[in-house]
Design a protein around this motif. Sequence first.
Motif, mmCIF file in Angstrom:
data_model
loop_
_atom_site.group_PDB
_atom_site.id
_atom_site.type_symbol
_atom_site.label_atom_id
_atom_site.label_comp_id
_atom_site.label_asym_id
_atom_site.label_seq_id
_atom_site.Cartn_x
_atom_site.Cartn_y
_atom_site.Cartn_z
ATOM 1 N N UNK B 975 0.828 -1.195 0.000
ATOM 2 C CA UNK B 975 0.000 0.000 0.000
ATOM 3 C C UNK B 975 0.863 1.246 0.000
ATOM 4 N N UNK B 976 1.877 1.198 0.848
ATOM 5 C CA UNK B 976 2.763 2.350 0.956
ATOM 6 C C UNK B 976 3.564 2.550 -0.329
ATOM 7 N N UNK B 977 4.061 1.446 -0.866
ATOM 8 C CA UNK B 977 4.817 1.550 -2.110
ATOM 9 C C UNK B 977 3.950 2.054 -3.245
ATOM 10 N N UNK B 978 2.694 1.650 -3.167
ATOM 11 C CA UNK B 978 1.764 2.065 -4.210
ATOM 12 C C UNK B 978 1.673 3.587 -4.246
ATOM 13 N N UNK B 979 1.550 4.157 -3.066
ATOM 14 C CA UNK B 979 1.467 5.612 -3.008
ATOM 15 C C UNK B 979 2.744 6.244 -3.562
ATOM 16 N N UNK B 980 3.858 5.649 -3.167
ATOM 17 C CA UNK B 980 5.131 6.184 -3.682
ATOM 18 C C UNK B 980 5.183 6.088 -5.197
ATOM 19 N N UNK B 981 4.679 4.939 -5.654
ATOM 20 C CA UNK B 981 4.708 4.715 -7.093
ATOM 21 C C UNK B 981 3.832 5.733 -7.822
ATOM 22 N N UNK B 982 2.653 5.938 -7.272
ATOM 23 C CA UNK B 982 1.749 6.901 -7.891
ATOM 24 C C UNK B 982 2.405 8.284 -7.927
ATOM 25 N N UNK B 983 3.044 8.598 -6.847
ATOM 26 C CA UNK B 983 3.698 9.906 -6.803
ATOM 27 C C UNK B 983 4.776 10.001 -7.858
ATOM 28 N N UNK B 984 5.505 8.918 -7.980
ATOM 29 C CA UNK B 984 6.632 8.932 -8.899
ATOM 30 C C UNK B 984 6.183 8.897 -10.350
ATOM 31 N N UNK B 985 5.038 8.266 -10.619
ATOM 32 C CA UNK B 985 4.611 8.149 -12.015
ATOM 33 C C UNK B 985 3.536 9.165 -12.360
ATOM 34 N N UNK B 986 2.342 8.844 -11.894
ATOM 35 C CA UNK B 986 1.197 9.663 -12.285
ATOM 36 C C UNK B 986 1.349 11.122 -11.877
ATOM 37 N N UNK B 987 1.643 11.313 -10.645
ATOM 38 C CA UNK B 987 1.741 12.688 -10.160
ATOM 39 C C UNK B 987 2.871 13.419 -10.861
ATOM 40 N N UNK B 988 3.958 12.720 -11.019
ATOM 41 C CA UNK B 988 5.094 13.354 -11.676
ATOM 42 C C UNK B 988 4.725 13.756 -13.097
ATOM 43 N N UNK B 1023 -7.822 14.129 -13.673
ATOM 44 C CA UNK B 1023 -6.906 13.073 -14.082
ATOM 45 C C UNK B 1023 -6.281 12.380 -12.885
ATOM 46 N N UNK B 1024 -6.266 13.138 -11.818
ATOM 47 C CA UNK B 1024 -5.752 12.552 -10.583
ATOM 48 C C UNK B 1024 -6.565 11.343 -10.164
ATOM 49 N N UNK B 1025 -7.815 11.329 -10.591
ATOM 50 C CA UNK B 1025 -8.667 10.190 -10.257
ATOM 51 C C UNK B 1025 -8.105 8.890 -10.815
ATOM 52 N N UNK B 1026 -7.335 9.017 -11.845
ATOM 53 C CA UNK B 1026 -6.672 7.821 -12.392
ATOM 54 C C UNK B 1026 -5.811 7.127 -11.358
ATOM 55 N N UNK B 1027 -5.411 7.927 -10.403
ATOM 56 C CA UNK B 1027 -4.528 7.373 -9.379
ATOM 57 C C UNK B 1027 -5.134 6.105 -8.763
ATOM 58 N N UNK B 1028 -6.459 6.122 -8.607
ATOM 59 C CA UNK B 1028 -7.106 4.958 -8.003
ATOM 60 C C UNK B 1028 -6.949 3.726 -8.881
ATOM 61 N N UNK B 1029 -7.201 3.933 -10.156
ATOM 62 C CA UNK B 1029 -7.064 2.806 -11.080
ATOM 63 C C UNK B 1029 -5.640 2.275 -11.058
ATOM 64 N N UNK B 1030 -4.736 3.217 -11.155
ATOM 65 C CA UNK B 1030 -3.334 2.803 -11.190
ATOM 66 C C UNK B 1030 -2.926 2.141 -9.888
ATOM 67 N N UNK B 1031 -3.443 2.730 -8.818
ATOM 68 C CA UNK B 1031 -3.120 2.170 -7.500
ATOM 69 C C UNK B 1031 -3.599 0.748 -7.385
ATOM 70 N N UNK B 1032 -4.830 0.527 -7.824
ATOM 71 C CA UNK B 1032 -5.387 -0.809 -7.774
ATOM 72 C C UNK B 1032 -4.548 -1.781 -8.585
ATOM 73 N N UNK B 1033 -4.222 -1.297 -9.760
ATOM 74 C CA UNK B 1033 -3.446 -2.142 -10.649
ATOM 75 C C UNK B 1033 -2.112 -2.517 -10.008
ATOM 76 N N UNK B 1034 -1.513 -1.524 -9.424
ATOM 77 C CA UNK B 1034 -0.214 -1.736 -8.791
ATOM 78 C C UNK B 1034 -0.324 -2.789 -7.680
ATOM 79 N N UNK B 1035 -1.318 -2.589 -6.822
ATOM 80 C CA UNK B 1035 -1.470 -3.517 -5.691
ATOM 81 C C UNK B 1035 -1.777 -4.920 -6.180
ATOM 82 N N UNK B 1036 -2.592 -4.996 -7.209
ATOM 83 C CA UNK B 1036 -2.968 -6.302 -7.722
ATOM 84 C C UNK B 1036 -1.756 -7.024 -8.303
#
Lengths: 307, 1335
Positions: B975-988, B1023-1036
């Motif tokens: 979960x924590x890595x997911x957030x980091x990942x989102x920050x590093x990819x999507x947010x960036x 577009x930030x809402x994509x974060x959820x999709x990406x987050x889910x994908x990442x965790x899965x």
Amino acid sequence: MKLSKAQYEEIARFLGHVQPTRQSLRRLKERFPSQSQSTLLSIFSQEYQKQIKRTHAKHHTAEAIETYYQRYRSRVMKNAAAPVLLELANEVDFAPSLMARIVLERFLQEQEQGIPATWLAFGNEIQCTWLRSQIIKFPSSKTLINSMLRDPSQIPDGVLANQVYQCTVNDCCYGPLVDCIKHAIGHEHEVLLREMLLKKNLSFLAEDQLRAKGYDKTPDFILEVPVAVEGHIIHWIESKASFGDESSHQSYLQDQFWSYWNRFGPGLVIYWYGFIEELDCHRERGILLKDCFPTDIVTLRHSMAQH
Amino acid sequence: MAAALELVLREEVAPGALVHWLKHDPGRRSAEENHIHEKLVSLSLPQKDFVPFFLNFLREQTGQILTNGPSTPAKTPNSKALGNSAGRGSQRRGSERRAGNTTGSSSSRMQLFTQKGSANSCSPDTSFAPSAVSGGSPAFTGSNLSSPSSDFPSVVSSVSPSFGCSPVFNHSERRSAQKANLGNFFVAMPEVQPTRRGRRKGNSSTSTSSRQVARDLGRCLADEEDGKSDNTSWSGGRKKRNEVLGVSASSPPDQLNLNNLEEFPPMCASSGFTNKSKPSRRINPTPVSIERPLSKPKMCFTSTPVSQSPAARFPSGASHEAFVTIQEGNVASTAGSSLQEEREMLKKERCKLLHQASSPAGLSLEPSTPTKLSYTRSASLPPEGHLMTCAYLSKVSCKKQLDQLALLYSSCIAENLVPNIFLELFFVLQLLTSRGISAEDGESDLEFNQGCKGAVERQHFHNVHNCVYFAVQVLDRQYELISHLEKGTLKLLAENERIASFSPHLHKRLRQAYESSTAKVSLLLPSSVQSVSFQPETDNRSNFPSDRAFHIFKKQRDIFYELLREWEDNHEKPAWDFERVLGNKIRAMMAHLTATCNHSHFARLFQKQIIQMCKGPVGGGTSWGDTPDQDVLNMLGCDDLSRLKRLQERFVAPQSIRGPCPPPSFPGCQQFFRDFILSAGSYQFNQHLMDNLCLKILELDGLTLVEHEPSDGEADMEEQDEKKHFTVVLMSLRLLAKFLGFLVFLPYRTVEPPTRDLHESAVALRNQSLPVLDVLKLLQRAIQGRRTILTIPWIVEFLSLVDHIAPFLDYYGTVFSLLLQVYRSMVPSEDKEMSFLNKLLILAVLGWLFQFLFQIPSVPEELFFTSEVRQDGLMMDTMSSAQALDSATLVDQQLLYTCCPYLGELRKLLASFVAGSGAKNGGFIRKITPTAAESLAPKPSVTQQKLQAELEQAFFHNQPPSLRRTVEFVAERVGSNCVKHIKATLVAELVKRAEVMLQEKVKEDNTNHDKLLDEVCTQLYEEGAQAFLKGREFCRKKGPEAVRVLLPEETSAAVLSSAEDIAVRLATEKACTWLSTNITALIKREVRTTFSRMLKIQGPSLPSEDTQEMKKDCPPGCQHHAPFPSEIINEIKDVLCIAVGPRDGDEAIHYAHLECLLEKLSQTLQCRKFMCPTSEQQLAKCTIELASLLVSDRIPIQGLELQTQKYPERQRSKNHPICNLLTSLLSVWKEDFVMLVPVQLIFSKKNVGYVAEAKQREWDLFLFMLHGLVEYNLMGNAEIESYLQSLQEFAWPSDFLKELETLSRVFESELHIEELRTNPCELVRQSLGAVTAQS
């Protein structure tokens, strides 16, 4: 097939004092045509066993044993082809297989320990008392007797062998054949259950696997991933190829079901031949009864992550 | 002591200076060095006596006005300290102490006095003044003296004229305030005349002679004596009080039976309407006036303000009367007695209905407050509500002194000089919500206090205005502390109109605090019993010395749960008695354990079961942090469930708490375990259990939390996990420690405190033995390692169960003094050493412990008020390590209130005030929950979701604990890595785009940067809402990988996949929760920093991804239609039955049936699915038997003729239909059986016997059979030959014997021929022909 307590009691009343013969069974089926045969047979067997348990002791006194043996001998002497032993059992309201065992055991004592039957009949009182104590004290080896009952060919006396065989074959509640059938039925239902679990894709650990791991009490199946049946979570399933009446259910609860609960949590018991409805009263506590494989199964879905 | 206080009140010494003096250690440096105020120095008083004195002073001063809530707790330390400082004899102390154990409310007793006063003054025809005073003060004295059970016994001591007069001023408001309080009820009684007379006597002496003497503390001996004589009728202790009530109630026969707790349950809630009925007594007072002239006038009550303006208070006497009528229910008790009766009955009924569940806690006015109730009440009494609760800032007198006192008091609280800060807070809130009678005008008290020589003895709290003023002042200074209370309490404070009117500033701050607070607290739903799962690593055979031990333990486990189930079912039934029902069973079980030395196994089971069942605060519940219940609720966030839960709480929670300082108890399921230990009475078991508890405690106490990088975005999330983990550990520790304490001190428990001699010898003896668990060392280590937040709460639980002697042992003495040092040093403030709430928790539990210890008779109060609190024991590691739990924010309000449910009393007190004040019953802060449109997507039903959550919990139950830990760990990390990942990819990426957009826009419009930023960000949010999709994908993707790597290779596929899925779900949940609250802020923050950077230069970055897939296989299901083996055996059995007989008449078997049976037999044997070895074996035996019977023509077969006719031309023997059956059997034996069929059984004497007896002597079937055996390779010729040979030894009929010989020869010759490699079938017939020819 769930029976209400009243329905069950009606059957039990009808069974009252019947002999464990195929004729009795036939009459039972005629009387209760709506019930399944196996359910009736199971109830019959259980009721008969209760009856036997009540009277067991009185057939095992030295006097009773001696009387039966003497009667058997004298009748066989008259007509070896007649179903002497079977009739004897019916006369005294005892299970034929168990009667066969008593007589066989006494016969073997006579053979091995040289306690002639006549001694007891004609000896003095002191001799008799001593002999009676001997009879009780030194029973023949259980395994030998069991093996002879299973395979009467081993019985040295041909007539007795035939008589014993006749008893065991005709007894529909006791005896090696019945035991074997019960065992087979139990096994088959376990297999059935296993099949259903596999079909439902439910992963489980079976009894043998559990034993190998050193569990002290093992239900037939422990679900590796619990499921919910009719809204109740279950961790294990026990298959019982018999009818769940009050006394058997109580002893199962005591010896098995609560023990499983104590170790693995709530679970499901399937009485394939039905049970008395009123016994299914521990659902909330964690023991669920069914008479078939449940249809309402909720598994741990992993859909939540996808929502 | 009074002198010191006097200095402050006269403003000669600043409160700060006094506190400084209090804190100064006289042993160390001289007063001058310490800058101690010289006036204080000159007093040369022991500092340690000041705080107790001061606390008592406040209690005394406010005593008569506090009508609300339970009195602040039993036996405050004050009594003794006060006694000491006055140099009083021990006699009185003793009595007080004894009485001190009860929770009787002094406040109510004081009301006695007040009410009386009010009654007097109310009677319109009386002139006020001295008589009222004399009427009042004696009542006061009397009541005090008579009730040593009072929580503030020393109140008595302060009976001074100034004090005595206060009721006079109070009464008008007081009376109106009465309505809502049950306390009044009791209070009313003293009015009854006979009693009063007695009191009066005592009082007169007080008033005349004792004023000066009693100045500082107390009362003269005469008073005491008088008091004592009064005691005989009034007397202390809860029980006696009841009696008193009974007495007084009985005099007016038409009044309620106050003795009856059922009718007048001691709940505040009940007060609401009970008091409506009671005051009739209070109104009777008219006769009082007659007595007045008789009482001696007192000098200090010269002014007669009240009597001068009775009309000012009430528009007219008549209206007043009417008012009273409404309020009280009946004025004229003389008149409508029948009406009255009806009313009483109704009241009783309602009362019963409403309060059936209320605790029988006697007279402590339980402040639990169902608001609903109050509504009804206030609705019925509209005018009352207003009148009674008004407090006006303008009417506050002696503000300066009050300010001084408030400052001093606040400082004492702030410096932790009081033994329990929450108790003081409770007291302050009592003042805030007091409904005492308030004087009408300010001048009165000037005159009123005029005669007092010292400021100390002046009455500063004689009216509600002053009390409220003081309370608000203190609250204002304790704002930070208050603001950390839970939201409900804050709401009530913010809504409190008194605070609003006395200090708008504080009010504003409280509102803010309320609005920003997220500290909602809830207590839990109890859950049902769960078993401890069997874990092979610890529970299987290899863990036991012998089979016997293993099997006996197997039984013990089952018996234990049987007992537990029995308890669960029955313990709430009234006649059920633990010891009587379970005692012997438990002891029998213990005997078995002893016989096999299985105690350690059982102790472990017992300990695990304790944790399993009682982690939660409510009995039977589990801890909120970790339970299915809570998890369910969290997961669902479901309205219905949480509403249901809150509702349930309202019913369940309040009852479980008793006053602000309840004694330690074993609520709910804990009771079972305690009673079990007691009933078992097994030394061995106790020892093993203690060992086990110690071990577990040490293990849990060593908790380390994952170190987290603070101030990073995802730190929040990790903090949450750690908090949760910490909570579970803390709750478990407290639970275990309580049981350990119980066991450790159990042998020393006595009902009565030991006598002095016994005490000393016991101390001497026990000083020699080592403690079971070295709590001192653990405490010291915790202090050093800054882990007190974890350690102190459980040590407190442990110590709360000490016996009478233990506190005097050197060892525990050291522990207590160390705890005291911690307490003193832990000044509540936010600092980096320790968070505020961490401190509050420690302070709350320690305060509770100290307060509780004071209630143990014989525990010296010096324990707390010693001035020799040395700070040197508190050496801490300055190095901040990961181990330093104290600095982490681990405690939240939920945990605080879970650990200290008694803090909820504050809220109850406030709520009861709202309930009483009627007018604002709803509170003005209203939460408006907008009704949002329900999402259209079908949501799984609540029950379904709940079931899923339960399934998930159940899943872990029988798995090794490591599985759960792994899953949770993975979830947390992923979960924590997911957030980091989102920050590093999507947010960036978004930030990069924002940069481009901004660059363009900046070129266009260079003016408003903020607006620009907002515009761009708004575009990005979607577009930030994509974060959820990406987050889910990442965790899965990541979750399963990690789980797979971390779980043992051997984990079964199903378990693995479930574990993976759960981990994914948890991780997704964590990540999404975080993202949903933070993503917009995150984007904005990032964009802003980029923007500001961009305005100077530029530059961001990008990473990558990878993929992987897993497949699972599924077993094919096959249809097995063959009959079950059991069916076939059964059918064969039926055939055998008929064959063996006896038969009914013409019973027979149809040939076709046999054919069919054999066909089915073959099928059954081919399908192996349901076959087991015993079945197969039985089938083999049965079929051989069947064959033998067929061969010997024993089976009565129908339709055999038909079969024979089919083949008339063929040879009879060969084509006999039975041969077909036999052939089928042979083929089945050969082809279908897997096991080796024991065909030799055919040659058994029994089976051959059938053949020998065959009626037609047609033995060719037998021969056919034997040849078949050879043909099907089931037996060799030689074998058959030898069997036939051996058969000849038996005594057969002669013809059969010959036959056997012949057969034997046949097989012998065939053996030869076989050796010559000839076709056996051919030869058989030949040789058979030859043989028959020969014979």
